[in-house]
Motif scaffolding. Structure first.
Motif, PDB file in Angstrom:
ATOM      1  N   VAL A 171       0.909  -1.179   0.078  1.00 34.95           N
ATOM      2  CA  VAL A 171       0.072  -0.531  -0.050  1.00 34.95           C
ATOM      3  C   VAL A 171       1.077   1.067  -0.361  1.00 34.95           C
ATOM      4  O   VAL A 171       0.664   2.261  -0.506  1.00 34.95           O
ATOM      5  N   MET A 172       1.837   1.192   0.432  1.00 35.72           N
ATOM      6  CA  MET A 172       3.179   2.059   1.048  1.00 35.72           C
ATOM      7  C   MET A 172       3.061   2.649  -0.204  1.00 35.72           C
ATOM      8  O   MET A 172       3.883   3.356  -1.231  1.00 35.72           O
ATOM      9  N   CYS A 204       0.823   4.040  -3.118  1.00 33.93           N
ATOM     10  CA  CYS A 204       0.709   5.268  -2.860  1.00 33.93           C
ATOM     11  C   CYS A 204       0.610   6.217  -3.260  1.00 33.93           C
ATOM     12  O   CYS A 204      -0.216   6.955  -4.032  1.00 33.93           O
ATOM     13  N   ARG A 253      -2.117   8.344  -5.400  1.00 35.67           N
ATOM     14  CA  ARG A 253      -2.655   9.519  -5.617  1.00 35.67           C
ATOM     15  C   ARG A 253      -2.049  10.777  -6.724  1.00 35.67           C
ATOM     16  O   ARG A 253      -3.588  11.752  -6.995  1.00 35.67           O
ATOM     17  N   THR A 284      -4.624   1.092   6.999  1.00 33.17           N
ATOM     18  CA  THR A 284      -2.911   1.813   5.747  1.00 33.17           C
ATOM     19  C   THR A 284      -3.986   2.728   5.184  1.00 33.17           C
ATOM     20  O   THR A 284      -2.869   3.218   4.422  1.00 33.17           O
ATOM     21  N   ALA A 285      -4.023   1.713   4.100  1.00 28.84           N
ATOM     22  CA  ALA A 285      -5.349   2.314   2.672  1.00 28.84           C
ATOM     23  C   ALA A 285      -6.212   2.865   3.368  1.00 28.84           C
ATOM     24  O   ALA A 285      -6.435   4.405   2.594  1.00 28.84           O
ATOM     25  N   VAL A 308      -3.230   6.688   3.930  1.00 31.19           N
ATOM     26  CA  VAL A 308      -2.719   7.225   3.143  1.00 31.19           C
ATOM     27  C   VAL A 308      -3.308   7.646   2.412  1.00 31.19           C
ATOM     28  O   VAL A 308      -2.745   8.632   1.250  1.00 31.19           O
ATOM     29  N   LEU A 309      -3.977   7.019   1.575  1.00 29.07           N
ATOM     30  CA  LEU A 309      -4.947   7.225   0.563  1.00 29.07           C
ATOM     31  C   LEU A 309      -6.135   8.117   0.359  1.00 29.07           C
ATOM     32  O   LEU A 309      -7.106   8.513   1.602  1.00 29.07           O
ATOM     33  N   CYS A 338       5.162   7.898  -0.148  1.00 28.35           N
ATOM     34  CA  CYS A 338       3.440   8.567   0.355  1.00 28.35           C
ATOM     35  C   CYS A 338       3.947   9.322   1.512  1.00 28.35           C
ATOM     36  O   CYS A 338       4.103   8.901   2.653  1.00 28.35           O
TER      37      CYS A 338
END
Length: 412
Positions: A59-60, A63, A67, A89-90, A93-94, A207
């Protein structure tokens, strides 16, 4: 034949998989289990541009790409993960408009139900995941698949012959494999993938993460992050070599659950250890940070960061994280998993790599005694990572457009 074996294996394994998912999903609610078993999904994102990211690290990695596409108007966007930590996490950070679902286990019926529900317009898989049923179903439905930041280990190449053939069949119709390094590209080609090219490591882009927060202590410290078994004792010996007024050593193990064993071994060797999970301040020369989710905070405020997994043959860990934070970074000889990144940063004078424990001790002592040298090293690291990150991110966007993926919006 290979696919029949694969399906038979899943049929035999499903009862155990259900129990494993139930255990891993404790605390995540019923949604995790329902979606992983392909029963129902909460998200609504028909026609989505779909990213699959196994867990937190993927995910990181994805990211910045997600984005950037979101900022350019791509919609709807969907991210799937395999784990609750990846889901959290998603969400963190998203952008809020990006949907999330759990990927179902790789059986025909569950994959078909997922694709019926979401009708994605393309699938972008981060890094390594190769699911034969999923890839085959996407191919039959005309859903293009691209692997990005693709990486492959030698262990995958040593898979049983029938499984290697199945991987090759799954990869054959893939629109593109955008590899992070030449070594990864060679391994994908050896596995039977076509349309493979090297784009670079998307981890350079990074990210935007949560703020690191305030320093964990007013006591100055240097941090050894993501350490492994046998590495902590070596780093403790380095700490013992330092002057008594030098910053203390904050040990942040890769697996915090090893904390009691690490503390016991260090104490048996004669070292004083303060343990953060017990609320103990860094009153000793070694501060064991056996708590979850604090690596970023400890890196952000450290006088110097030593990247673990590199004094022992564990392949190293992501040195780009402390470099991006502008820290002075030292790594050991075993950085095989980040070999190209390490080479580039060392050549740019932005990271120091040492050959052994003795050189590590001398280098750390020199840098801790020279604030100007630490500052210069950290500034060089941050600038190099920022410039390389933007270059790699734009290269991935260009390759995705070149692969003729429907990136912008779902058809009306």
């Amino acid at each position: 034949m290979e696919l029949k074996l694969y399906r038979a294996g899943w049929a035999l394994a499903l009862p155990a998989v259900r129990m494993l998912l139930a255990r891993r999903g404790r605390g995540a609610g019923m949604r995790f289990l329902e979606e992983r078993l392909g029963r129902d999904w909460q998200a609504r994102a028909p026609g989505a541009l779909w990213f699959h990211c196994a867990s937190v690290g993927e995910v990181m990695t994805a990211c910045p790409l997600v984005r950037r596409l979101h900022a350019r108007g791509a919609a709807p966007l969907l991210v799937t993960t395999n784990t609750p930590t990846g889901a959290r996490t998603a969400t963190r950070v998203l952008p809020g408009a990006v949907g999330h679902a759990y990927l179902p286990v790789d059986t025909r019926r569950r994959v078909a139900r997922f694709l019926d529900r979401f009708r994605p317009r393309a699938l972008l898989v981060c890094e390594t995941e190769i699911w034969p049923e999923l890839y085959g179903a996407c191919h039959r439905r005309g859903i293009p698949v691209v692997l990005f930041n693709a990486r492959l280990t030698e262990r995958t190449l040593r898979a049983p012959a029938w499984l290697a053939r199945l991987y090759a069949q799954a990869l054959a119709p893939v629109r593109g494999v955008l590899a992070r390094s030449e070594g990864d590209a060679e391994r994908f080609r050896a596995l039977g993938a076509h349309r493979v090219q090297v784009v670079g490591n998307l981890k350079w882009a990074g990210c935007p993460a949560d703020p690191a927060g305030p320093p964990p202590s007013a006591v100055p410290y240097w941090a050894a992050v993501s350490t492994h078994e046998d590495e902590e004792l070596r780093l403790a010996r380095i700490e013992r070599m330092l002057p008594s007024d030098a910053p203390v050593l904050a040990l942040v193990p890769r697996h915090p659950e090893r904390g009691p064993a690490i503390a016991a071994r260090l104490r048996a060797a004669g070292f004083g250890v303060a343990v953060r999970s017990r609320g103990e301040p860094p009153a000793e020369r070694i501060w064991l940070v056996d708590t979850l989710g604090e690596a970023l905070r400890f890196m952000a405020h450290a006088e110097l960061v030593f990247m673990g997994g590199s004094l022992v043959p564990a392949g190293g860990h992501n040195l780009l994280e402390p470099a991006r934070l502008g820290r002075a970074v030292v790594v050991g000889p075993h950085m095989e998993d980040f070999a190209q990144e390490t080479e580039d940063l060392v050549e740019a004078g932005a990271v120091v790599q040492v050959d052994d424990e003795g050189e590590a001790g001398r280098t750390i002592a020199r840098l801790l005694a020279d604030a100007a040298a630490r500052r210069a090293l950290g500034q060089a690291a941050a600038a190099f990572v920022a410039a390389r990150g933007e270059t790699v991110l734009e290269a991935y966007l260009a390759e995705l457009h070149a692969a003729r993926l429907p990136l912008d919006r779902a058809p009306a």
